[in-house]
Write an enzyme that holds these catalytic residues in place. Structure first.
Site, PDB file in Angstrom:
ATOM      1  N   ASN A  86      -8.423  19.988  30.985  1.00  0.00           N
ATOM      2  CA  ASN A  86      -7.950  19.895  29.601  1.00  0.00           C
ATOM      3  C   ASN A  86      -8.896  19.041  28.774  1.00  0.00           C
ATOM      4  O   ASN A  86      -9.511  18.107  29.271  1.00  0.00           O
ATOM      5  CB  ASN A  86      -6.505  19.359  29.562  1.00  0.00           C
ATOM      6  CG  ASN A  86      -6.444  17.846  29.396  1.00  0.00           C
ATOM      7  OD1 ASN A  86      -6.565  17.333  28.270  1.00  0.00           O
ATOM      8  ND2 ASN A  86      -6.282  17.132  30.506  1.00  0.00           N
ATOM      9  N   ARG A  87      -9.003  19.440  27.525  1.00  0.00           N
ATOM     10  CA  ARG A  87      -9.708  18.618  26.544  1.00  0.00           C
ATOM     11  C   ARG A  87      -8.833  18.545  25.283  1.00  0.00           C
ATOM     12  O   ARG A  87      -9.267  18.840  24.172  1.00  0.00           O
ATOM     13  CB  ARG A  87     -11.103  19.169  26.239  1.00  0.00           C
ATOM     14  CG  ARG A  87     -11.174  20.625  25.844  1.00  0.00           C
ATOM     15  CD  ARG A  87     -12.579  21.002  25.322  1.00  0.00           C
ATOM     16  NE  ARG A  87     -12.703  22.403  25.001  1.00  0.00           N
ATOM     17  CZ  ARG A  87     -13.061  23.368  25.830  1.00  0.00           C
ATOM     18  NH1 ARG A  87     -13.349  23.095  27.087  1.00  0.00           N
ATOM     19  NH2 ARG A  87     -13.144  24.623  25.412  1.00  0.00           N
TER      20      ARG A  87
ATOM     21  N   PHE B 288      -5.561  14.186  22.624  1.00  0.00           N
ATOM     22  CA  PHE B 288      -4.370  13.518  22.063  1.00  0.00           C
ATOM     23  C   PHE B 288      -3.765  14.230  20.853  1.00  0.00           C
ATOM     24  O   PHE B 288      -3.572  13.594  19.799  1.00  0.00           O
ATOM     25  CB  PHE B 288      -4.697  12.079  21.635  1.00  0.00           C
ATOM     26  CG  PHE B 288      -4.945  11.103  22.740  1.00  0.00           C
ATOM     27  CD1 PHE B 288      -4.542  11.343  24.041  1.00  0.00           C
ATOM     28  CD2 PHE B 288      -5.579   9.892  22.454  1.00  0.00           C
ATOM     29  CE1 PHE B 288      -4.780  10.417  25.043  1.00  0.00           C
ATOM     30  CE2 PHE B 288      -5.818   8.960  23.459  1.00  0.00           C
ATOM     31  CZ  PHE B 288      -5.426   9.227  24.744  1.00  0.00           C
TER      32      PHE B 288
ATOM     33  N   SER C 291      -8.531   8.314  28.852  1.00  0.00           N
ATOM     34  CA  SER C 291      -8.653   9.733  28.506  1.00  0.00           C
ATOM     35  C   SER C 291     -10.120  10.041  28.239  1.00  0.00           C
ATOM     36  O   SER C 291     -10.774   9.329  27.485  1.00  0.00           O
ATOM     37  CB  SER C 291      -7.837  10.067  27.258  1.00  0.00           C
ATOM     38  OG  SER C 291      -8.214  11.366  26.818  1.00  0.00           O
TER      39      SER C 291
ATOM     40  N   ASN D  69     -11.189  12.575  26.656  1.00  0.00           N
ATOM     41  CA  ASN D  69     -11.313  13.527  25.550  1.00  0.00           C
ATOM     42  C   ASN D  69     -11.318  12.895  24.167  1.00  0.00           C
ATOM     43  O   ASN D  69     -11.318  13.591  23.164  1.00  0.00           O
ATOM     44  CB  ASN D  69     -10.184  14.557  25.640  1.00  0.00           C
ATOM     45  CG  ASN D  69     -10.240  15.310  26.957  1.00  0.00           C
ATOM     46  OD1 ASN D  69     -11.296  15.815  27.319  1.00  0.00           O
ATOM     47  ND2 ASN D  69      -9.133  15.349  27.674  1.00  0.00           N
ATOM     48  N   THR D  70     -11.281  11.563  24.116  1.00  0.00           N
ATOM     49  CA  THR D  70     -11.453  10.857  22.847  1.00  0.00           C
ATOM     50  C   THR D  70     -12.732  10.050  23.000  1.00  0.00           C
ATOM     51  O   THR D  70     -12.779   9.106  23.797  1.00  0.00           O
ATOM     52  CB  THR D  70     -10.239   9.931  22.562  1.00  0.00           C
ATOM     53  OG1 THR D  70      -9.075  10.751  22.431  1.00  0.00           O
ATOM     54  CG2 THR D  70     -10.443   9.118  21.295  1.00  0.00           C
TER      55      THR D  70
ATOM     56  N   LYS E  73      -3.786   2.313  32.449  1.00  0.00           N
ATOM     57  CA  LYS E  73      -4.130   3.552  33.165  1.00  0.00           C
ATOM     58  C   LYS E  73      -5.632   3.745  33.135  1.00  0.00           C
ATOM     59  O   LYS E  73      -6.233   3.807  32.068  1.00  0.00           O
ATOM     60  CB  LYS E  73      -3.426   4.747  32.515  1.00  0.00           C
ATOM     61  CG  LYS E  73      -3.681   6.056  33.248  1.00  0.00           C
ATOM     62  CD  LYS E  73      -2.699   7.100  32.800  1.00  0.00           C
ATOM     63  CE  LYS E  73      -2.972   8.456  33.409  1.00  0.00           C
ATOM     64  NZ  LYS E  73      -2.012   9.455  32.948  1.00  0.00           N
TER      65      LYS E  73
ATOM     66  N   ASN F 105      -6.263   8.778  35.612  1.00  0.00           N
ATOM     67  CA  ASN F 105      -6.314   9.881  34.647  1.00  0.00           C
ATOM     68  C   ASN F 105      -7.106  11.067  35.244  1.00  0.00           C
ATOM     69  O   ASN F 105      -7.348  11.104  36.448  1.00  0.00           O
ATOM     70  CB  ASN F 105      -6.962   9.360  33.360  1.00  0.00           C
ATOM     71  CG  ASN F 105      -6.337   9.960  32.128  1.00  0.00           C
ATOM     72  OD1 ASN F 105      -6.245  11.188  32.032  1.00  0.00           O
ATOM     73  ND2 ASN F 105      -5.890   9.130  31.212  1.00  0.00           N
TER      74      ASN F 105
HETATM   75  C1  FMN Z   1      -2.713  18.902  29.753  1.00  0.00           C
HETATM   76  C2  FMN Z   1      -2.808  17.473  30.126  1.00  0.00           C
HETATM   77  C3  FMN Z   1      -2.620  16.495  29.175  1.00  0.00           C
HETATM   78  C4  FMN Z   1      -2.679  15.146  29.522  1.00  0.00           C
HETATM   79  N1  FMN Z   1      -2.456  14.205  28.559  1.00  0.00           N
HETATM   80  C5  FMN Z   1      -2.441  12.886  28.903  1.00  0.00           C
HETATM   81  C6  FMN Z   1      -2.131  11.885  27.938  1.00  0.00           C
HETATM   82  O1  FMN Z   1      -1.837  12.156  26.781  1.00  0.00           O
HETATM   83  N2  FMN Z   1      -2.160  10.586  28.351  1.00  0.00           N
HETATM   84  C7  FMN Z   1      -2.460  10.212  29.637  1.00  0.00           C
HETATM   85  O2  FMN Z   1      -2.443   9.034  29.950  1.00  0.00           O
HETATM   86  N3  FMN Z   1      -2.745  11.167  30.568  1.00  0.00           N
HETATM   87  C8  FMN Z   1      -2.738  12.463  30.235  1.00  0.00           C
HETATM   88  N4  FMN Z   1      -3.018  13.419  31.186  1.00  0.00           N
HETATM   89  C9  FMN Z   1      -3.375  12.985  32.564  1.00  0.00           C
HETATM   90  C10 FMN Z   1      -2.183  13.029  33.505  1.00  0.00           C
HETATM   91  O3  FMN Z   1      -1.193  12.116  33.113  1.00  0.00           O
HETATM   92  C11 FMN Z   1      -2.630  12.672  34.941  1.00  0.00           C
HETATM   93  O4  FMN Z   1      -3.135  11.353  34.922  1.00  0.00           O
HETATM   94  C12 FMN Z   1      -3.710  13.593  35.488  1.00  0.00           C
HETATM   95  O5  FMN Z   1      -3.490  14.916  35.072  1.00  0.00           O
HETATM   96  C13 FMN Z   1      -3.783  13.544  37.014  1.00  0.00           C
HETATM   97  O6  FMN Z   1      -2.547  13.911  37.600  1.00  0.00           O
HETATM   98  P1  FMN Z   1      -2.254  15.438  38.124  1.00  0.00           P
HETATM   99  O7  FMN Z   1      -3.410  15.838  38.977  1.00  0.00           O
HETATM  100  O8  FMN Z   1      -0.963  15.338  38.849  1.00  0.00           O
HETATM  101  O9  FMN Z   1      -2.161  16.261  36.892  1.00  0.00           O
HETATM  102  C14 FMN Z   1      -2.963  14.778  30.847  1.00  0.00           C
HETATM  103  C15 FMN Z   1      -3.159  15.765  31.828  1.00  0.00           C
HETATM  104  C16 FMN Z   1      -3.090  17.103  31.489  1.00  0.00           C
HETATM  105  C17 FMN Z   1      -3.303  18.143  32.546  1.00  0.00           C
END
Ligand code: FMN
Length: 346
Positions: A109-110, A113, A171, A173-174, A207, A236
């Protein structure tokens, strides 16, 4: 065929972000089945000043605007983290910005926020009954000049409605956000956030990225220890791309999550745990898709575990399955409580 498998056949044909929007709508409408079975007593634990029925949480990013935290708790999660919330609403990056890597059980994902901003999240959190454990994850607007001030604004406004707060400084992506993990910047940011929530003290976590180097981890842990931060989430999404990836989408720009992140994020969790020496809480996140994965994170030092991406592939029944598998693994190893398993691999 289970109900989720049937729905999934349909959802998997949709653009990944449209499918996510449908899932939020289904949760809002109460269409998702609740997990009504009590959790195995061995999964119960006391953390962050609360009693959790189980250590499995939903990671940030699924419910960015705090639209459905209670419906998500109803799926059987022990806790749910909403956000990342930014002070002002923003659109995020252009779509498409969310990609399934089906063959790899991964996601890239990119998003950048996208969100409705602080006031929308606050209104919803204020209006909900205070039950279950709901964490609030905060971030910064892309165009803000003083990024740390954004965390302060969100933390101060949302602390009264949060069971814990998370500063997401990881993140990818910022642009520039991850620089906040540097020793001086992180210290300054966390100190300001702590001061801003002094009137409503809630546990504060950071985080971090699974791409953190050993030196980064030394700095992050030192800052968290100095400031008596309550915990670290590791972590993350990753900017790295394991050579094992096979999906056509593997070259997309953004953060990778899901199964291909499990090994890396667990290794960085382990390294963090060795530095932390049980002085504060660790939450393991990245690639969890089974009870064995959750157990591996716990043995590597996590008290709690979070997931997001594998839910995309497995749907809500995954929550129950992981809890049952984890309880079976504890029983196999003759451990009466999940607490006895924390850090046993270190
Ligand atoms: C679509 C998407 C959006 C995400 N948005 C955020 C976010 O807004 N803030 C954040 O701290 N992590 C965000 N994450 C990261 C997840 O919270 C998590 O740390 C990461 O995906 C690893 O866990 P997973 O492999 O179980 O997905 C996002 C992940 C995905 C896939």
């Amino acid at each position: 065929m289970g109900w989720y498998r049937a729905a999934d056949l349909l959802l998997s044909r949709l653009d990944a972000e449209d499918a996510h929007g449908l899932a939020i709508r289904a949760l809002k409408s109460g269409l998702m089945p609740r997990d009504r079975r009590p959790d195995p007593p061995s999964l119960r634990l006391e953390v962050l000043g609360r009693t959790l029925a189980n250590p499995l949480g939903l990671a940030a990013g699924f419910d960015k605007n705090a639209e459905v935290p209670d419906a998500l708790l109803g799926l059987g999660f022990g806790f749910v983290e909403i956000g990342s919330v930014t002070p002002r609403p923003q659109a995020g990056n252009p779509r498409p910005r969310l990609f399934r890597l089906g063959e790899d059980r991964g996601v890239i994902n990119r998003m950048g926020f996208p969100g409705q901003g602080l006031e929308a999240a606050r209104a919803r959190l204020q209006g909900r009954p205070r039950q279950g454990v709901v964490g609030v994850n905060v971030g910064a607007n892309k165009d803000s000049v003083d990024r740390a001030a954004d965390y302060v604004t969100c933390a101060a406004a949302l602390a009264p409605f949060a069971d814990y707060l998370v500063c997401n400084v990881s993140s990818p992506n910022t642009p520039g956000l991850r620089n906040l993990q540097g020793r001086a910047q992180l210290g300054d940011l966390l100190k300001r956030v702590q001061d801003s929530i002094a009137a409503h003290p809630v546990p504060l976590l950071v985080k971090i990225a699974p791409d953190a180097t050993d030196d980064d981890l030394d700095d992050i842990v030192a800052v968290c220890r100095d400031l008596r931060v309550d915990g670290i989430i590791i972590g993350n999404t990753t900017l790295s791309r394991p050579p094992s990836l096979r999906s056509a989408r593997r070259g997309e720009t953004g953060g990778l999550s899901g199964a291909p992140l499990m090994a890396l994020s667990t290794e960085v969790l382990r390294k963090t745990a060795r530095r932390v020496e049980r002085q504060f809480l660790l939450i393991g996140c990245g690639g969890v898709g089974s009870g064995a994965d959750a157990y591996a994170k716990i043995r590597a030092g996590a008290s709690l575990v979070q997931l997001y991406s594998m839910l995309v592939y497995e749907g809500p029944p995954l929550v129950r399955r992981i809890k049952d598998e984890l309880a079976a693994l504890l029983a196999r190893d003759r451990l009466a409580s999940v607490v006895d398993a924390i850090g046993t691999d270190l």
